[in-house]
Design a protein around this motif. Structure first.
Motif, PDB file in Angstrom:
ATOM      1  N   ILE A  79       0.555   2.146   0.912  1.00 55.08           N
ATOM      2  CA  ILE A  79       0.213   2.940   2.086  1.00 55.08           C
ATOM      3  C   ILE A  79       1.122   4.161   2.179  1.00 55.08           C
ATOM      4  O   ILE A  79       0.692   5.251   2.581  1.00 55.08           O
ATOM      5  N   PHE A  80       2.389   3.997   1.775  1.00 52.83           N
ATOM      6  CA  PHE A  80       3.333   5.116   1.818  1.00 52.83           C
ATOM      7  C   PHE A  80       2.829   6.286   0.966  1.00 52.83           C
ATOM      8  O   PHE A  80       2.856   7.443   1.398  1.00 52.83           O
ATOM      9  N   LYS A  81       2.383   5.982  -0.255  1.00 51.80           N
ATOM     10  CA  LYS A  81       1.886   7.045  -1.135  1.00 51.80           C
ATOM     11  C   LYS A  81       0.613   7.664  -0.574  1.00 51.80           C
ATOM     12  O   LYS A  81       0.392   8.874  -0.700  1.00 51.80           O
ATOM     13  N   LEU A 119     -14.619   8.194   2.838  1.00 50.45           N
ATOM     14  CA  LEU A 119     -13.253   7.796   2.522  1.00 50.45           C
ATOM     15  C   LEU A 119     -12.276   8.889   2.943  1.00 50.45           C
ATOM     16  O   LEU A 119     -11.210   8.607   3.511  1.00 50.45           O
ATOM     17  N   GLY A 120     -12.640  10.141   2.688  1.00 55.81           N
ATOM     18  CA  GLY A 120     -11.788  11.255   3.079  1.00 55.81           C
ATOM     19  C   GLY A 120     -11.583  11.320   4.578  1.00 55.81           C
ATOM     20  O   GLY A 120     -10.468  11.590   5.062  1.00 55.81           O
ATOM     21  N   ILE A 121     -12.627  11.052   5.341  1.00 55.70           N
ATOM     22  CA  ILE A 121     -12.528  11.071   6.802  1.00 55.70           C
ATOM     23  C   ILE A 121     -11.625   9.945   7.303  1.00 55.70           C
ATOM     24  O   ILE A 121     -10.802  10.136   8.203  1.00 55.70           O
ATOM     25  N   MET A 140      -6.787   6.038   9.251  1.00 57.99           N
ATOM     26  CA  MET A 140      -7.308   4.681   9.440  1.00 57.99           C
ATOM     27  C   MET A 140      -6.968   3.843   8.205  1.00 57.99           C
ATOM     28  O   MET A 140      -7.826   3.370   7.468  1.00 57.99           O
ATOM     29  N   TYR A 141      -5.664   3.679   7.981  1.00 63.10           N
ATOM     30  CA  TYR A 141      -5.187   3.093   6.743  1.00 63.10           C
ATOM     31  C   TYR A 141      -5.556   1.618   6.591  1.00 63.10           C
ATOM     32  O   TYR A 141      -5.748   1.135   5.472  1.00 63.10           O
ATOM     33  N   LEU A 142      -5.640   0.886   7.704  1.00 66.09           N
ATOM     34  CA  LEU A 142      -6.008  -0.529   7.619  1.00 66.09           C
ATOM     35  C   LEU A 142      -7.433  -0.680   7.096  1.00 66.09           C
ATOM     36  O   LEU A 142      -7.703  -1.526   6.228  1.00 66.09           O
ATOM     37  N   LYS A 173      -7.417   0.102   3.472  1.00 69.68           N
ATOM     38  CA  LYS A 173      -6.838  -1.000   2.700  1.00 69.68           C
ATOM     39  C   LYS A 173      -7.852  -2.127   2.506  1.00 69.68           C
ATOM     40  O   LYS A 173      -7.968  -2.689   1.405  1.00 69.68           O
ATOM     41  N   ILE A 174      -8.610  -2.449   3.553  1.00 67.78           N
ATOM     42  CA  ILE A 174      -9.640  -3.494   3.445  1.00 67.78           C
ATOM     43  C   ILE A 174     -10.720  -3.073   2.459  1.00 67.78           C
ATOM     44  O   ILE A 174     -11.166  -3.864   1.615  1.00 67.78           O
ATOM     45  N   TYR A 175     -11.133  -1.802   2.537  1.00 66.69           N
ATOM     46  CA  TYR A 175     -12.157  -1.283   1.614  1.00 66.69           C
ATOM     47  C   TYR A 175     -11.685  -1.419   0.163  1.00 66.69           C
ATOM     48  O   TYR A 175     -12.419  -1.911  -0.710  1.00 66.69           O
ATOM     49  N   PHE A 176     -10.442  -1.019  -0.088  1.00 66.35           N
ATOM     50  CA  PHE A 176      -9.936  -1.064  -1.456  1.00 66.35           C
ATOM     51  C   PHE A 176      -9.753  -2.495  -1.935  1.00 66.35           C
ATOM     52  O   PHE A 176      -9.931  -2.778  -3.125  1.00 66.35           O
TER      53      PHE A 176
END
Length: 329
Positions: free
Chosen positions: A262-264, A293-295, A301-303, A306-309
């Motif tokens: 998430i940091f990167k 994804l860009g939006i 909306m990192y959570l 993360k779930i998507y990835f």
């Protein structure tokens, strides 16, 4: 008499190279240049074991795929050249058919795969349209960005001194093809796909083994220079802006897919949000999944990202379990 040379750079390819060599052995009237780029596994030994006069085997220090391909270009003495990645395969019957029919279209500078075409199509080059396709802008992808889906006339590459770029690890194919289209006058779209691209989780784009942000910055720098030399100012501004936005979304995807950091992702978000306006992202003509994804990244909306990835990574691993998965180009 051989009319075409196939150049295959290899690097730590011991798990994949043997099936490709067997494919190549079946092709007639072709020369092969296989260049090992400093492998530290048994790839070099596999290449050395080839007993076929048509194969020119070279072992070099590790300099990257662009340097290996450029060495192949410098050694090519046939009328045409093409490139194959060492972890991929080819449909031998389809490729032999193309080789056997090269004489019927000898006036063309570039041959490209176009699997959506029902018959071979010959046309004069519309540079703006084709370069936008190479940049994967919009949804019309008759021309793919990779060098492995093309056959090039050597006289054009030598006359215009076209080589793969230094300093770009991912995106070098795209820059090379823009150089080619920028000076070519005619192109043949082949209706017969022959290239089998392996869905390889160990490929460069899926490994955190290079500076993703640094690579992207250099890619966009070289892209800006190329487009500025080919397009009018209005066309250049629109095309470059569209690609630069989609590229930052792409590298965010690659970075998180390979590092799960998430940091990167936050660092990349800060980098591209300082260069791009939200209105530009929303109006960009990229595929909807990529724009979505860009939006999500833009609004932090990192959570959700993360779930998507997580589920995307699971699908990739399942798809590559037990049997090799290939995409026909």
């Amino acid at each position: 008499m051989e009319k075409i040379t196939v150049v295959v750079p290899t690097y730590n390819s011991e798990d994949y190279i043997s099936p490709l060599i067997e494919d190549l052995r079946q092709i007639q009237n072709v020369k092969f240049i296989l260049i090992d780029d400093g492998s530290n596994d048994h790839t070099g030994e596999i290449l050395d074991s080839i007993n076929d006069a048509r194969f020119n085997i070279l072992l070099s220090a590790h300099k990257g795929v662009s340097a290996a391909r450029n060495l192949g270009i410098s050694l090519c003495v046939t009328e045409y050249i093409t490139f194959i990645d060492s972890d991929d395969r080819i449909d031998t019957l389809a490729f032999q058919k193309i080789v056997d029919n090269l004489d019927t279209a000898s006036g063309y500078d570039v041959f490209s795969i176009g699997s959506s075409f029902k018959a071979d199509t010959f046309f004069e080059i519309d540079k703006v349209n084709l370069i936008e396709q190479l940049l994967m802008i919009g949804h019309n992808t008759e021309i793919l960005p990779g060098a492995t889906s093309k056959i090039y006339k050597m006289s054009l590459l030598k006359k215009c001194q076209i080589l793969f770029p230094d300093g770009v690890i991912v995106g070098e194919d795209m820059l090379f093809n823009i150089k080619v289209i920028g000076v070519a006058t005619s192109l043949c779209v082949l209706s017969t796909p022959f290239y089998l691209c392996r869905n390889n989780l160990k490929s460069v784009t899926r490994q955190q083994t290079y500076d993703i942000e640094g690579n992207q910055t250099e890619f966009l720098r070289q892209l800006r220079s190329l487009l500025n030399s080919i397009f009018s100012e209005k066309q250049f501004k629109k095309t470059f802006q569209t690609k630069s936005i989609s590229s930052w979304v792409e590298i965010s995807y690659i970075s998180f897919l390979t590092s799960h950091s998430i940091f990167k992702l936050k660092k990349l978000r800060a980098s591209f949000s300082s260069k791009i306006k939200l209105t530009q992202l929303l109006s960009n003509n990229m595929p909807m999944k990529q724009k979505g994804l860009g939006i999500l990244i833009w609004f932090k909306m990192y959570l959700i990202v993360k779930i998507y990835f997580y589920f995307h990574q699971m699908k990739l691993e399942i798809d590559n379990t037990e049997v090799d998965q290939f995409t026909m180009l």
